[in-house]
Scaffold this motif. Structure first.
Motif, mmCIF file in Angstrom:
data_model
loop_
_atom_site.group_PDB
_atom_site.id
_atom_site.type_symbol
_atom_site.label_atom_id
_atom_site.label_comp_id
_atom_site.label_asym_id
_atom_site.label_seq_id
_atom_site.Cartn_x
_atom_site.Cartn_y
_atom_site.Cartn_z
ATOM 1 N N LYS A 609 0.593 -1.402 -0.087
ATOM 2 C CA LYS A 609 -0.028 0.046 -0.190
ATOM 3 C C LYS A 609 0.804 1.317 0.005
ATOM 4 O O LYS A 609 0.521 2.301 -0.611
ATOM 5 N N GLU A 610 2.058 1.277 0.850
ATOM 6 C CA GLU A 610 2.947 2.485 0.984
ATOM 7 C C GLU A 610 4.073 2.097 1.504
ATOM 8 O O GLU A 610 4.144 1.176 2.435
ATOM 9 N N LEU A 611 5.268 2.789 1.042
ATOM 10 C CA LEU A 611 6.691 2.509 1.635
ATOM 11 C C LEU A 611 7.147 3.793 2.208
ATOM 12 O O LEU A 611 7.056 4.792 1.606
ATOM 13 N N PHE A 612 7.509 3.692 3.463
ATOM 14 C CA PHE A 612 8.156 4.823 4.191
ATOM 15 C C PHE A 612 9.713 4.571 4.417
ATOM 16 O O PHE A 612 10.183 3.306 4.597
ATOM 17 N N PHE A 613 10.306 5.677 4.476
ATOM 18 C CA PHE A 613 11.808 5.458 4.803
ATOM 19 C C PHE A 613 12.453 6.690 5.423
ATOM 20 O O PHE A 613 12.112 7.806 4.738
ATOM 21 N N GLY A 614 13.639 6.599 5.765
ATOM 22 C CA GLY A 614 14.526 7.656 6.215
ATOM 23 C C GLY A 614 15.591 7.218 7.269
ATOM 24 O O GLY A 614 15.955 6.286 7.250
ATOM 25 N N PHE A 615 16.203 8.308 7.967
ATOM 26 C CA PHE A 615 17.241 7.937 8.894
ATOM 27 C C PHE A 615 16.975 8.356 10.259
ATOM 28 O O PHE A 615 16.523 9.390 10.384
ATOM 29 N N GLY A 616 17.623 7.576 11.202
ATOM 30 C CA GLY A 616 17.770 8.141 12.472
ATOM 31 C C GLY A 616 19.363 8.541 12.410
ATOM 32 O O GLY A 616 20.091 8.697 11.713
ATOM 33 N N GLU A 617 19.850 8.428 13.940
ATOM 34 C CA GLU A 617 21.082 8.813 14.001
ATOM 35 C C GLU A 617 22.145 7.962 13.372
ATOM 36 O O GLU A 617 23.337 8.560 13.110
ATOM 37 N N ASP A 618 21.929 6.611 13.602
ATOM 38 C CA ASP A 618 22.907 5.588 12.962
ATOM 39 C C ASP A 618 22.195 4.333 12.492
ATOM 40 O O ASP A 618 22.741 3.586 12.268
ATOM 41 N N ARG A 623 9.617 1.222 6.328
ATOM 42 C CA ARG A 623 8.392 0.777 6.857
ATOM 43 C C ARG A 623 7.589 0.374 5.757
ATOM 44 O O ARG A 623 7.408 1.015 4.762
ATOM 45 N N VAL A 624 6.932 -0.792 5.798
ATOM 46 C CA VAL A 624 6.127 -1.427 4.867
ATOM 47 C C VAL A 624 4.593 -1.523 5.283
ATOM 48 O O VAL A 624 4.237 -2.174 6.252
ATOM 49 N N ASP A 625 3.836 -0.790 4.571
ATOM 50 C CA ASP A 625 2.332 -0.899 4.887
ATOM 51 C C ASP A 625 1.601 -1.768 3.598
ATOM 52 O O ASP A 625 1.801 -1.415 2.456
ATOM 53 N N GLY A 682 20.644 -5.975 11.744
ATOM 54 C CA GLY A 682 19.382 -5.136 11.760
ATOM 55 C C GLY A 682 18.358 -5.962 12.381
ATOM 56 O O GLY A 682 18.564 -7.052 12.912
ATOM 57 N N ILE A 683 17.179 -5.494 12.317
ATOM 58 C CA ILE A 683 15.955 -6.194 12.744
ATOM 59 C C ILE A 683 14.806 -5.741 11.797
ATOM 60 O O ILE A 683 14.753 -4.623 11.338
ATOM 61 N N ALA A 684 13.877 -6.702 11.707
ATOM 62 C CA ALA A 684 12.551 -6.518 11.113
ATOM 63 C C ALA A 684 11.377 -7.023 12.044
ATOM 64 O O ALA A 684 11.464 -8.057 12.468
ATOM 65 N N VAL A 685 10.247 -6.183 12.204
ATOM 66 C CA VAL A 685 9.159 -6.666 13.114
ATOM 67 C C VAL A 685 7.720 -6.441 12.263
ATOM 68 O O VAL A 685 7.759 -5.350 11.590
ATOM 69 N N THR A 686 7.239 -7.467 11.846
ATOM 70 C CA THR A 686 6.037 -7.635 11.286
ATOM 71 C C THR A 686 4.878 -7.895 12.166
ATOM 72 O O THR A 686 4.652 -8.988 12.870
ATOM 73 N N ARG A 687 3.946 -6.741 12.173
ATOM 74 C CA ARG A 687 2.593 -7.308 12.841
ATOM 75 C C ARG A 687 1.503 -6.486 11.885
ATOM 76 O O ARG A 687 1.169 -7.277 10.950
ATOM 77 N N ALA A 688 1.139 -5.503 12.471
ATOM 78 C CA ALA A 688 -0.021 -4.905 11.291
ATOM 79 C C ALA A 688 0.696 -4.385 9.859
ATOM 80 O O ALA A 688 0.318 -4.338 8.927
ATOM 81 N N ILE A 689 1.950 -3.693 10.464
ATOM 82 C CA ILE A 689 2.799 -3.631 9.271
ATOM 83 C C ILE A 689 4.356 -4.154 9.471
ATOM 84 O O ILE A 689 4.539 -4.856 10.485
ATOM 85 N N THR A 690 5.222 -3.802 8.514
ATOM 86 C CA THR A 690 6.534 -4.264 8.796
ATOM 87 C C THR A 690 7.404 -2.990 8.972
ATOM 88 O O THR A 690 7.505 -2.112 8.356
ATOM 89 N N GLU A 691 8.298 -3.014 10.065
ATOM 90 C CA GLU A 691 9.141 -2.107 10.483
ATOM 91 C C GLU A 691 10.609 -2.458 10.415
ATOM 92 O O GLU A 691 10.930 -3.480 10.935
ATOM 93 N N ILE A 692 11.446 -1.934 9.574
ATOM 94 C CA ILE A 692 12.991 -2.403 9.470
ATOM 95 C C ILE A 692 13.930 -1.239 9.979
ATOM 96 O O ILE A 692 13.511 -0.073 9.728
#
Length: 746
Positions: A609-618, A623-625, A682-692
């Motif tokens: 449905k939608e893809l989100f992306f960006g950066f933190g400090e490191d 995010r995949v919806d 890294g890490i990926a978590v999937t529930r309602a969405i997937t966050e990586i």
């Protein structure tokens, strides 16, 4: 008891109760104003082409279904262009198509190849083998050929057939027989100049029927006619550009503020007056351009006598403090009108069901008619089965009325006939106009505050914030200030002021800003840029001034690459739990909606449905919806990976799609001609969405480095998809101190 009766009784007991459902359906009919301010010619043909293919048959079809009630929202700037054609003005495509084929030079032929051989397969190659043959005859690298070779590529007869079939393709089939071109469509080749001209004249005759077709439909009682502000501006931004900060507080705005409440009011007032002049009745409702609303916009519309307006369910969610798309509580509030009070007045608001609306725009064209209609009715039935409100539900469906039909069989005719038949033949379902709903719901619940947003992401980033957008707003402000100064001077010709206002108001339209920035692509973006600057130049000239030098230079750089994604705005600190923890968690992320790489609509549903992306400090974050529950994707055997193309070549595979899956990403690295597994990161978590989350150090990435990536999907049957389907997403790792600065994709 006989077995048959037992089964019948069991089925009756299992059947859920369906409350009566009212369906308020709105078709939005709009085109930008393509007038070239210098020549008066229409630079692009879409008013004419869509009138011949969509605008007239869409409203005439309603009479074929007694009991069907719909709302058509017509933008006055579209109607104004119909007047121009009726007065004999032409568009550039029309003028060139009418030129005898034998006289076409290399430049005209290149125009034919670029435009007239570009019909959607449903409109061209699948209808006529001749058109398919002509398309196949064009060399892939024809643009690199010298003029002498371009002039020998096609014969005059072939060029005549190209132009004739192109314009037949842009004429809805229901017009072929009544307009006397059915025999030409059946023949499909060997057209004469007279026959080519006859097809083009048919476009004009169909277009001329449009005003009367809408008037007749309104008079029948089956159609409510509404309008948008005259030149389709984003009213909240005219009223105060800082309304964009309500959704995106970090969005960079132009250096100088403006407040154009007078302009916003005049755009609304002129639209209502124009509709009343043309159709005899002042509209009760107004679809705001791009579904863009705010508290100030609601107050303005109420002051001008508009009784109802509408927007998207995401705006309702934000107005209620909910998370759009993920907090299902909004469904308990969606299927009813709401009332906004402002300055002692009020206006009623409807919010469209985004899922159902988008399925017409983007999903049903890929399904059989039977399955598509069954899906639509089934979704309405589900509302009737589950709605717990005090009154029977009202489902609002709203979308563009012309942009999706190319992908449908017979330009959507088969689908719409079946859909309208089902809508009028389902006992628990009733189609209604929005004004009828207001009569049945005289006292809707109050909405304490209306969130400032549009039907695209509940924000205004499409139209403001990018350097190109902001530069356009600054040029607009300069012209507006010049007009205001001229108005205050004595001796300025009032007719010149009025003419300058018309150009200024047209430049305030949303469509120019749609194509500025990186969010959308059009091969005609340079034309939109030229038309916008031409309008503002005309303002200055009419006021007796030389246009500023900035208006002589493109705002959109020539040859600028198209990016289908929105740029990140700042640092991310998401909570990796596979769900949207709070609204601002990903609000500074860049985003991509698959399919939104061009055109005048935003895509709705695909596997992603939608893809989100960006950066933190490191870390880099993705995010995949998904468009359906992750459990269904896991059962279907879907696998997914973040694929990094530069500066390293790796694929980072998700540990699984089952809800609740949490773990590191498996690393595949490309080298020596093959992929090899190389640990995890890294890490990926999937529930309602997937966050990586991907540690940048593990990829040896530092601030200033490029990062080029996409999302790869592997299906059980071996099919692979890459999102985005064209060029991958290109970012630059931000500097460590970028919290207070704007950084961007490149």
């Amino acid at each position: 008891m006989p077995a048959g009766l037992i089964r019948a009784r069991r089925l009756l007991l299992e059947r859920r109760f369906v409350r009566p459902v009212r369906l308020a359906m709105l078709w939005h009919m709009h085109q930008p104003h393509y007038e070239d301010a210098a020549s008066g010619e229409f630079a692009l043909p879409w008013v004419r082409l869509h009138s011949a293919k969509d605008y007239v048959d869409m409203v005439e079809r309603v009479a074929e279904h007694p009991g069907l009630k719909l709302t058509f929202n017509v933008v006055p700037s579209f109607l104004e262009q119909l007047d121009g054609y009726a007065a004999g003005r032409q568009d550039a495509f029309q003028r060139l198509a009418l030129q005898p084929a034998e006289t076409l030079d290399a430049g005209a032929r290149a125009f034919y190849f670029r435009h007239f051989l570009a019909l959607h397969p449903n409109m061209g190659a699948r209808r006529w083998t001749r058109y398919a043959e002509l398309q196949a005859h064009l060399p892939p690298r024809w643009k690199d050929l010298p003029a002498s070779e371009l002039e020998s590529l096609y014969s005059a007869q072939e060029l005549r057939d190209i132009a004739t079939l192109f314009h037949l393709g842009w004429l809805d089939e229901r017009h072929w027989e009544p307009c006397g071109v059915a025999e030409l469509a059946r023949r499909g080749r060997n057209f004469t100049e007279e026959e080519k001209s006859r097809v083009l004249d048919t476009h004009l005759s169909v277009m001329a029927r449009a005003p009367e077709a809408y008037r007749t439909a309104r008079d029948s009682g089956q159609v409510e006619l509404t309008c948008s502000p005259f030149y389709h501006p984003i009213l909240p931004l005219l009223l105060d550009p800082r309304s964009a900060w309500e959704a995106l507080p970090e969005l960079p705005l132009p250096e100088r503020w403006w407040h154009f409440p007078e302009d916003a009011r005049r755009q609304v007032r002129d639209a209502l007056s124009d509709m009343e002049r043309r159709f005899g009745v002042r509209p009760a409702g107004m679809w705001p351009s791009e579904g863009s609303v705010s508290q100030a916009t609601a107050a303005l519309l109420a002051e001008e006598g508009v009784r109802w307006t509408a927007s998207d369910e995401g705006v309702l969610a934000r107005s209620l403090g909910l998370v759009p798309g993920h907090d299902r509580t909004v469904r308990g509030a969606l299927y009813q009108p709401w009332r906004v009070h402002a300055d002692g007045r009020h206006i009623d608001l409807f919010f469209r069901d985004q899922e159902i609306s988008d399925r017409i725009g983007f999903a049903y064209q890929g399904m059989s008619v039977e399955d598509a209609v069954a899906d639509f009715i089934g979704r309405l039935r589900h509302v009737g089965e589950t709605w717990k409100g005090p009154h029977d539900p009202v489902v609002t469906v709203a979308l563009d009325g012309e942009n999706c039909w190319e992908g449908y069989e017979k330009d959507g005719d088969t689908f719409l006939r079946a859909l309208y038949g089902a809508l009028t033949g389902t006992p628990w379902l009733r189609t209604v106009t929005f004004s009828e709903v207001m009569e049945e719901f005289p006292d809707p619940p109050p909405l304490e505050r209306l969130f400032a947003g549009s039907w695209i992401h509940q924000e205004f980033r499409i139209w403001i914030g990018h350097p190109e957008d902001n530069a356009a707003w600054e040029r607009l402000l300069e012209a507006r200030e010049a007009w205001e100064a001229a108005r205050s001077r004595t001796g300025v010709d009032s007719s010149a002021l009025d003419a300058a206002w018309r150009h200024l108001a047209a430049a305030e339209g949303s469509d120019w800003f749609w194509w500025y920035g990186d969010e959308h692509y059009s091969p005609d973006a340079d034309i939109f840029d030229r038309l916008f600057r031409g309008r503002l130049s005309a303002v200055h000239r009419l006021l007796g001034e030389e246009p500023p030098d900035a208006l002589r230079h493109p705002i959109k750089p020539v040859g600028a690459p198209a990016r289908p994604w929105l740029e990140p705005l700042g640092i991310l600190r998401p909570q990796l739990d596979g769900q949207v923890s709070h609204f601002y968690e990903w609000r500074l992320a860049g985003s991509l909606k698959p399919g939104a790489t061009g055109g005048a609509m935003h895509a709705g549903r695909a596997v992603v449905k939608e893809l989100f992306f960006g950066f933190g400090e490191d870390h880099g974050y993705v995010r995949v919806d998904w468009d359906r529950p992750a459990a269904e994707l896991a059962e279907a055997g879907l696998e997914a990976a973040v694929e990094i193309w530069e500066p390293v070549r790796v694929r980072l595979w998700l540990p699984g799609m089952e809800p609740g899956t949490e773990g590191p990403l498996e690393v595949e690295r490309w080298g020596e001609g093959s992929w090899r597994v190389e640990g995890s990161m890294g890490i990926a978590v999937t529930r309602a969405i997937t966050e990586i989350a991907i540690p940048l150090a593990d990829l040896s990435l530092s601030p200033g480095d490029p990062l080029v990536f996409s999302l790869r999907l592997l299906h059980r049957d071996g099919r692979e998809e890459v999102i985005p389907s064209g060029d991958p997403i290109r970012l630059t790792i931000p500097e460590a101190h970028f919290e207070d600065t704007q950084w961007s994709a490149q």
